[in-house]
Write a protein that holds these residues in place. Sequence first.
Motif, short mmCIF file in Angstrom:
data_model
loop_
_atom_site.label_atom_id
_atom_site.label_comp_id
_atom_site.label_asym_id
_atom_site.label_seq_id
_atom_site.Cartn_x
_atom_site.Cartn_y
_atom_site.Cartn_z
N PHE A 93 26.22 -6.64 -44.68
CA PHE A 93 27.49 -6.15 -44.14
C PHE A 93 27.27 -5.13 -43.02
O PHE A 93 27.90 -5.21 -41.95
N MET A 94 26.38 -4.18 -43.23
CA MET A 94 26.14 -3.16 -42.22
C MET A 94 25.52 -3.74 -40.96
O MET A 94 25.83 -3.30 -39.84
N SER A 95 24.66 -4.75 -41.10
CA SER A 95 24.09 -5.41 -39.93
C SER A 95 25.19 -6.05 -39.10
O SER A 95 25.19 -5.97 -37.86
N ALA A 96 26.15 -6.69 -39.78
CA ALA A 96 27.27 -7.33 -39.09
C ALA A 96 28.15 -6.30 -38.40
O ALA A 96 28.55 -6.48 -37.23
N ILE A 97 28.46 -5.21 -39.09
CA ILE A 97 29.33 -4.19 -38.52
C ILE A 97 28.71 -3.54 -37.29
O ILE A 97 29.39 -3.31 -36.27
N LEU A 118 30.41 -19.25 -56.58
CA LEU A 118 30.59 -20.33 -55.61
C LEU A 118 31.33 -19.86 -54.37
O LEU A 118 31.04 -20.30 -53.25
N THR A 119 32.29 -18.94 -54.54
CA THR A 119 33.05 -18.47 -53.38
C THR A 119 32.17 -17.72 -52.39
O THR A 119 32.36 -17.81 -51.17
N LEU A 120 31.18 -16.98 -52.89
CA LEU A 120 30.24 -16.30 -52.02
C LEU A 120 29.41 -17.31 -51.23
O LEU A 120 29.18 -17.14 -50.02
N VAL A 121 28.97 -18.36 -51.90
CA VAL A 121 28.20 -19.41 -51.23
C VAL A 121 29.04 -20.09 -50.15
O VAL A 121 28.58 -20.33 -49.03
N LEU A 122 30.30 -20.38 -50.45
CA LEU A 122 31.17 -21.05 -49.49
C LEU A 122 31.44 -20.17 -48.27
O LEU A 122 31.47 -20.65 -47.13
N ALA A 123 31.63 -18.86 -48.49
CA ALA A 123 31.82 -17.94 -47.37
C ALA A 123 30.58 -17.91 -46.48
O ALA A 123 30.69 -17.87 -45.24
N LEU A 178 35.12 -11.02 -39.27
CA LEU A 178 35.07 -9.71 -39.92
C LEU A 178 35.49 -9.80 -41.38
O LEU A 178 34.82 -9.24 -42.27
N LEU A 179 36.56 -10.54 -41.67
CA LEU A 179 37.06 -10.66 -43.04
C LEU A 179 36.07 -11.41 -43.93
O LEU A 179 35.96 -11.11 -45.12
N LEU A 180 35.35 -12.37 -43.37
CA LEU A 180 34.34 -13.08 -44.16
C LEU A 180 33.22 -12.13 -44.57
O LEU A 180 32.73 -12.19 -45.71
N PHE A 181 32.82 -11.24 -43.67
CA PHE A 181 31.78 -10.27 -44.03
C PHE A 181 32.31 -9.24 -45.03
O PHE A 181 31.58 -8.80 -45.93
N VAL A 182 33.58 -8.85 -44.90
CA VAL A 182 34.19 -7.96 -45.89
C VAL A 182 34.23 -8.65 -47.25
O VAL A 182 33.96 -8.02 -48.29
N PHE A 183 34.53 -9.94 -47.25
CA PHE A 183 34.57 -10.70 -48.51
C PHE A 183 33.18 -10.75 -49.15
O PHE A 183 33.05 -10.61 -50.37
N ILE A 184 32.14 -10.95 -48.33
CA ILE A 184 30.77 -10.97 -48.86
C ILE A 184 30.43 -9.62 -49.49
O ILE A 184 29.84 -9.57 -50.59
N LEU A 185 30.81 -8.53 -48.84
CA LEU A 185 30.57 -7.21 -49.42
C LEU A 185 31.34 -7.05 -50.73
O LEU A 185 30.80 -6.51 -51.71
N ARG A 186 32.57 -7.51 -50.75
CA ARG A 186 33.39 -7.40 -51.96
C ARG A 186 32.76 -8.16 -53.12
O ARG A 186 32.72 -7.67 -54.26
N ARG A 187 32.24 -9.36 -52.85
CA ARG A 187 31.59 -10.13 -53.92
C ARG A 187 30.28 -9.45 -54.36
O ARG A 187 29.93 -9.49 -55.55
#
Length: 381
Positions: free
Chosen positions: A306-310, A6-11, A272-281
């Motif tokens: 993540f790489m597209s965002a970076i 659920l946390t991935l969906v919310l992010a 940036l942190l939201l995309f890092v969180f997505i990668l972490r999940r």
Amino acid sequence: RGRCDLTLVLATVALVVLGLIMIASAGQMVKLQGASGPHFHFFFRQLALAGLGFLGMAAAMKVPYRMYQKHAFKLLVAAFVLLAAVLAVGTRIRGSSRSIFDFQPVEAAKIALVIFLAAKISEWGERVRDFKRGFLPLAGTGTAMAVMVALQPNISNAVLIMMITFVVLFVAGCRMKHLLLFGGALLIAATPALLTVSKVITRFSTFLRGREGSPANFQLEQSLIALGSGSIFGAGPGRGHQKYRFLPDAHTDFIYSIVGEEFGFIGTIAVLLLFVFILRRAVRTAMRAPDSFGYVLALGVGLLVFMSAIVNMAMATGVIPTAGLPLPFISYGGSSLLASLAAIGIIVNISHEGRERSGGAGLFNLRRGTKDVYAKRVERA
């Protein structure tokens, strides 16, 4: 079985909502069919696309991820057919053929490539460490797709395709010397071809020289002005000035700059942190996947987002030359949004099928995790 992440969906929802806010702000002054003044055409269109994208994400969450493994080759063939169709009958915009009926197949093709790589890596196991029988066919497939995309020409997405191919092969356990050898040979072969593309020469020469006031550097200069004027907390939603036709493509490729102008340094770091969180999940889901296909697939699509965002953020901040890549979930455009939401749906489905595994998640455990998966497959056999 594990629970739905659920946390991935919310992010993801948070990024899409932010994207709608920014498009409502940055897109309202974009000239549309000769009209001037504020309008919300792009906002309402993106809102409709977001609704369609969330339906697609929900469908991807329900489809068992092993279905992709069964049809991996068919998906790859379909991707190549669509890319060929773009070259044949695609709509030309700014000298490039990238879309068919407002759909850019390259966004779906990147996911199809990751699925194919994951399927073959899972099927071949330790064979991927053999240069001729394992590594070369996989790297060659990614290169063939990158070449077709480069012919559009779409150099930025071609480079991204090679980046994701190499990263997936690395975490899958391919030998570093094979990656370096192939990468070096590819760079030597591609450089003369790239030097024939005037847009590539202009962007690289401008980036290396850093000529202030140069017409080729205008977009980057306006992007940096937007980021700098936002300071720490930003001017506030809708109160930025660069969107008033100072910054080209403010609602698409350079929307991160408008985030910085209106939400400040805090806003850009939050994105940036939201995309890092997505990668972490995605990494966590990969480490808990019940099989090697789920492991590589979750990791691959997570890295793709993540790489597209970076790359987009690096472009907007002047770290790399200007590249035509959208910021996932936030930039205006249906193809990127639909593909990115589908990628999240795939990760969520794998997380639902996953289970607790020893070793824990983390970037430094990825290659060891892959070998553990192979060892378990051998033991079961």
